[in-house]
Write a protein that holds these residues in place. Sequence first.
Motif, PDB file in Angstrom:
ATOM      1  N   GLY A  93      -8.583  -2.158  -9.790  1.00 48.07           N
ATOM      2  CA  GLY A  93      -8.208  -3.157  -8.800  1.00 48.07           C
ATOM      3  C   GLY A  93      -9.424  -3.634  -8.023  1.00 48.07           C
ATOM      4  N   ARG A  94      -9.270  -4.798  -7.444  1.00 49.22           N
ATOM      5  CA  ARG A  94     -10.375  -5.397  -6.687  1.00 49.22           C
ATOM      6  C   ARG A  94     -10.837  -4.478  -5.540  1.00 49.22           C
ATOM      7  NH1 ARG A  94     -10.464  -6.666  -1.454  1.00 49.22           N
ATOM      8  NH2 ARG A  94      -8.451  -7.724  -1.600  1.00 49.22           N
ATOM      9  N   LYS A  95      -9.910  -3.764  -4.909  1.00 50.08           N
ATOM     10  CA  LYS A  95     -10.318  -2.905  -3.788  1.00 50.08           C
ATOM     11  C   LYS A  95     -11.123  -1.701  -4.272  1.00 50.08           C
ATOM     12  CE  LYS A  95      -6.720  -4.332  -0.621  1.00 50.08           C
ATOM     13  NZ  LYS A  95      -5.512  -3.964   0.134  1.00 50.08           N
ATOM     14  N   THR A  96     -10.723  -1.137  -5.413  1.00 51.01           N
ATOM     15  CA  THR A  96     -11.487  -0.013  -5.970  1.00 51.01           C
ATOM     16  C   THR A  96     -12.871  -0.479  -6.386  1.00 51.01           C
ATOM     17  OG1 THR A  96      -9.525   1.209  -6.643  1.00 51.01           O
ATOM     18  CG2 THR A  96     -11.544   1.638  -7.907  1.00 51.01           C
ATOM     19  N   TYR A  97     -12.952  -1.646  -7.009  1.00 48.78           N
ATOM     20  CA  TYR A  97     -14.250  -2.207  -7.404  1.00 48.78           C
ATOM     21  C   TYR A  97     -15.132  -2.432  -6.175  1.00 48.78           C
ATOM     22  CZ  TYR A  97     -17.680  -5.522  -9.191  1.00 48.78           C
ATOM     23  OH  TYR A  97     -18.853  -6.155  -9.522  1.00 48.78           O
ATOM     24  N   LEU A 156      -9.278  -6.469 -11.688  1.00 51.28           N
ATOM     25  CA  LEU A 156      -8.046  -7.231 -11.552  1.00 51.28           C
ATOM     26  C   LEU A 156      -7.921  -7.717 -10.108  1.00 51.28           C
ATOM     27  CD1 LEU A 156      -5.651  -8.006 -13.336  1.00 51.28           C
ATOM     28  CD2 LEU A 156      -4.636  -5.792 -12.811  1.00 51.28           C
ATOM     29  N   SER A 157      -7.752  -9.039  -9.978  1.00 46.96           N
ATOM     30  CA  SER A 157      -7.616  -9.655  -8.657  1.00 46.96           C
ATOM     31  C   SER A 157      -6.762 -10.895  -8.816  1.00 46.96           C
ATOM     32  CB  SER A 157      -9.002 -10.044  -8.121  1.00 46.96           C
ATOM     33  OG  SER A 157      -8.888 -10.893  -6.995  1.00 46.96           O
ATOM     34  N   GLN A 158      -6.065 -11.274  -7.772  1.00 48.26           N
ATOM     35  CA  GLN A 158      -5.344 -12.546  -7.823  1.00 48.26           C
ATOM     36  C   GLN A 158      -6.254 -13.704  -7.430  1.00 48.26           C
ATOM     37  OE1 GLN A 158      -1.791 -11.311  -5.658  1.00 48.26           O
ATOM     38  NE2 GLN A 158      -0.648 -11.310  -7.583  1.00 48.26           N
ATOM     39  N   GLN A 159      -7.464 -13.392  -6.975  1.00 50.62           N
ATOM     40  CA  GLN A 159      -8.438 -14.436  -6.622  1.00 50.62           C
ATOM     41  C   GLN A 159      -9.183 -14.859  -7.898  1.00 50.62           C
ATOM     42  OE1 GLN A 159     -10.844 -13.231  -3.085  1.00 50.62           O
ATOM     43  NE2 GLN A 159      -9.716 -11.303  -3.266  1.00 50.62           N
ATOM     44  N   VAL A 160      -8.987 -16.117  -8.299  1.00 48.12           N
ATOM     45  CA  VAL A 160      -9.587 -16.563  -9.571  1.00 48.12           C
ATOM     46  C   VAL A 160     -11.109 -16.674  -9.473  1.00 48.12           C
ATOM     47  CG1 VAL A 160      -7.557 -17.733 -10.481  1.00 48.12           C
ATOM     48  CG2 VAL A 160      -9.113 -18.992  -8.979  1.00 48.12           C
TER      49      VAL A 160
HETATM   50  N1  LIG Z   1      -8.595   9.332  -6.704  1.00 44.18           N
HETATM   51  C1  LIG Z   1      -8.682   8.449  -7.656  1.00 44.18           C
HETATM   52  O1  LIG Z   1      -8.659   8.787  -8.851  1.00 44.18           O
HETATM   53  C2  LIG Z   1      -8.837   6.999  -7.313  1.00 44.18           C
HETATM   54  C3  LIG Z   1      -8.971   6.044  -8.330  1.00 44.18           C
HETATM   55  C4  LIG Z   1      -9.116   4.700  -7.968  1.00 44.18           C
HETATM   56  C5  LIG Z   1      -9.083   4.331  -6.639  1.00 44.18           C
HETATM   57  N2  LIG Z   1      -8.942   5.281  -5.687  1.00 44.18           N
HETATM   58  C6  LIG Z   1      -8.864   4.904  -4.269  1.00 44.18           C
HETATM   59  O2  LIG Z   1      -7.737   4.048  -4.086  1.00 44.18           O
HETATM   60  C7  LIG Z   1      -8.018   3.161  -3.008  1.00 44.18           C
HETATM   61  C8  LIG Z   1      -7.812   1.722  -3.462  1.00 44.18           C
HETATM   62  O3  LIG Z   1      -6.484   1.557  -3.970  1.00 44.18           O
HETATM   63  P1  LIG Z   1      -5.544   0.319  -3.552  1.00 44.18           P
HETATM   64  O4  LIG Z   1      -4.188   0.560  -4.143  1.00 44.18           O
HETATM   65  O5  LIG Z   1      -5.665   0.107  -2.084  1.00 44.18           O
HETATM   66  O6  LIG Z   1      -6.269  -0.939  -4.213  1.00 44.18           O
HETATM   67  P2  LIG Z   1      -6.594  -1.319  -5.760  1.00 44.18           P
HETATM   68  O7  LIG Z   1      -5.397  -0.996  -6.604  1.00 44.18           O
HETATM   69  O8  LIG Z   1      -7.908  -0.770  -6.151  1.00 44.18           O
HETATM   70  O9  LIG Z   1      -6.797  -2.894  -5.658  1.00 44.18           O
HETATM   71  C9  LIG Z   1      -5.782  -3.712  -5.111  1.00 44.18           C
HETATM   72  C10 LIG Z   1      -6.084  -5.157  -5.457  1.00 44.18           C
HETATM   73  O10 LIG Z   1      -5.764  -5.400  -6.826  1.00 44.18           O
HETATM   74  C11 LIG Z   1      -5.397  -6.749  -6.983  1.00 44.18           C
HETATM   75  N3  LIG Z   1      -4.030  -6.845  -7.517  1.00 44.18           N
HETATM   76  C12 LIG Z   1      -2.926  -6.150  -7.147  1.00 44.18           C
HETATM   77  N4  LIG Z   1      -1.861  -6.553  -7.843  1.00 44.18           N
HETATM   78  C13 LIG Z   1      -2.289  -7.532  -8.683  1.00 44.18           C
HETATM   79  C14 LIG Z   1      -1.648  -8.336  -9.655  1.00 44.18           C
HETATM   80  N5  LIG Z   1      -0.328  -8.227  -9.912  1.00 44.18           N
HETATM   81  N6  LIG Z   1      -2.377  -9.219 -10.350  1.00 44.18           N
HETATM   82  C15 LIG Z   1      -3.724  -9.360 -10.100  1.00 44.18           C
HETATM   83  N7  LIG Z   1      -4.394  -8.609  -9.181  1.00 44.18           N
HETATM   84  C16 LIG Z   1      -3.679  -7.723  -8.479  1.00 44.18           C
HETATM   85  C17 LIG Z   1      -5.413  -7.387  -5.602  1.00 44.18           C
HETATM   86  O11 LIG Z   1      -6.706  -7.973  -5.439  1.00 44.18           O
HETATM   87  P3  LIG Z   1      -6.905  -9.314  -4.543  1.00 44.18           P
HETATM   88  O12 LIG Z   1      -6.515  -8.910  -3.156  1.00 44.18           O
HETATM   89  O13 LIG Z   1      -8.331  -9.633  -4.706  1.00 44.18           O
HETATM   90  O14 LIG Z   1      -5.952 -10.331  -5.158  1.00 44.18           O
HETATM   91  C18 LIG Z   1      -5.250  -6.181  -4.707  1.00 44.18           C
HETATM   92  O15 LIG Z   1      -5.741  -6.372  -3.395  1.00 44.18           O
HETATM   93  C19 LIG Z   1      -9.446   3.457  -2.574  1.00 44.18           C
HETATM   94  O16 LIG Z   1      -9.437   4.377  -1.499  1.00 44.18           O
HETATM   95  C20 LIG Z   1     -10.041   4.115  -3.798  1.00 44.18           C
HETATM   96  O17 LIG Z   1     -11.141   4.956  -3.496  1.00 44.18           O
HETATM   97  C21 LIG Z   1      -8.808   6.588  -6.004  1.00 44.18           C
END
Ligand SMILES: NC(=O)c1ccc[n+]([C@@H]2O[C@H](COP(=O)([O-])OP(=O)(O)OC[C@H]3O[C@@H](n4cnc5c(N)ncnc54)[C@H](OP(=O)(O)O)[C@@H]3O)[C@@H](O)[C@H]2O)c1
Length: 166
Positions: A44-48, A63-67
């Motif tokens: 996901g964009r936030k993890t990236y 993956l992001s909804q921002q093109v």
């Molecule tokens: N422990 C582990 O194994 C592990 C692994 C990975 C991450 N993490 C942690 O998890 C946290 C982040 O997780 P998170 O759930 O907040 O965010 P995320 O899943 O990394 O990213 C969320 C982003 O994904 C995009 N997205 C969501 N649904 C979408 C869809 N249907 N189509 C296109 N893009 C979509 C959106 O980006 P846009 O807002 O840009 O549209 C959304 O803001 C961090 O703390 C990270 O360190 C932990």
Amino acid sequence: MTIAFMWAEARDHLIGANGHLPWHLPADLQHFKQTTLNQIVVMGRKTYAGMGKPLPGRTNIVLSQQVDYPVAPGVILLNNVAAVLDYASAHPQQETIIIGGAQIFALFKEYVTRLYVTEIDATFSGDTYMPALDWSAFKRVAFQAGEIDTKNKYPYSFATYQRRDE
Ligand SMILES: NC(=O)c1ccc[n+]([C@@H]2O[C@H](COP(=O)([O-])OP(=O)(O)OC[C@H]3O[C@@H](n4cnc5c(N)ncnc54)[C@H](OP(=O)(O)O)[C@@H]3O)[C@@H](O)[C@H]2O)c1
């Protein structure tokens, strides 16, 4: 085509804190690297954004909804689940490994056939949790207890699960 999940979770399925991992566990990072090297990683964009740079030696998909979300050279930006599935089926020689975070795991729950999970038996504070999975659909095919040492201070284990109908 194999769609896998790879994540590490602590007690209560915690996976994240303030955009980052809640713990320091270098043995898990090493295991993550070994498993994902040369494969396709989808995040996901936030993890990236939290990592700050792509993972070397792997095909990075964000993956992001921002093109027009800006990604580093070589990183592939995709905007929906179907585009990721299309990319995965066009590259069957590589495993497509979904590496989080919580939002992205939730999107691929029905497609995942393999789970690589690190369980950390410790409590941390955080804000992001692994979505619930239908564990009855999976069987454990590998398990390894982690070695505790001065750099890896918490009890942890690596397990692999395979979907029963695969
Ligand atoms: N422990 C582990 O194994 C592990 C692994 C990975 C991450 N993490 C942690 O998890 C946290 C982040 O997780 P998170 O759930 O907040 O965010 P995320 O899943 O990394 O990213 C969320 C982003 O994904 C995009 N997205 C969501 N649904 C979408 C869809 N249907 N189509 C296109 N893009 C979509 C959106 O980006 P846009 O807002 O840009 O549209 C959304 O803001 C961090 O703390 C990270 O360190 C932990």
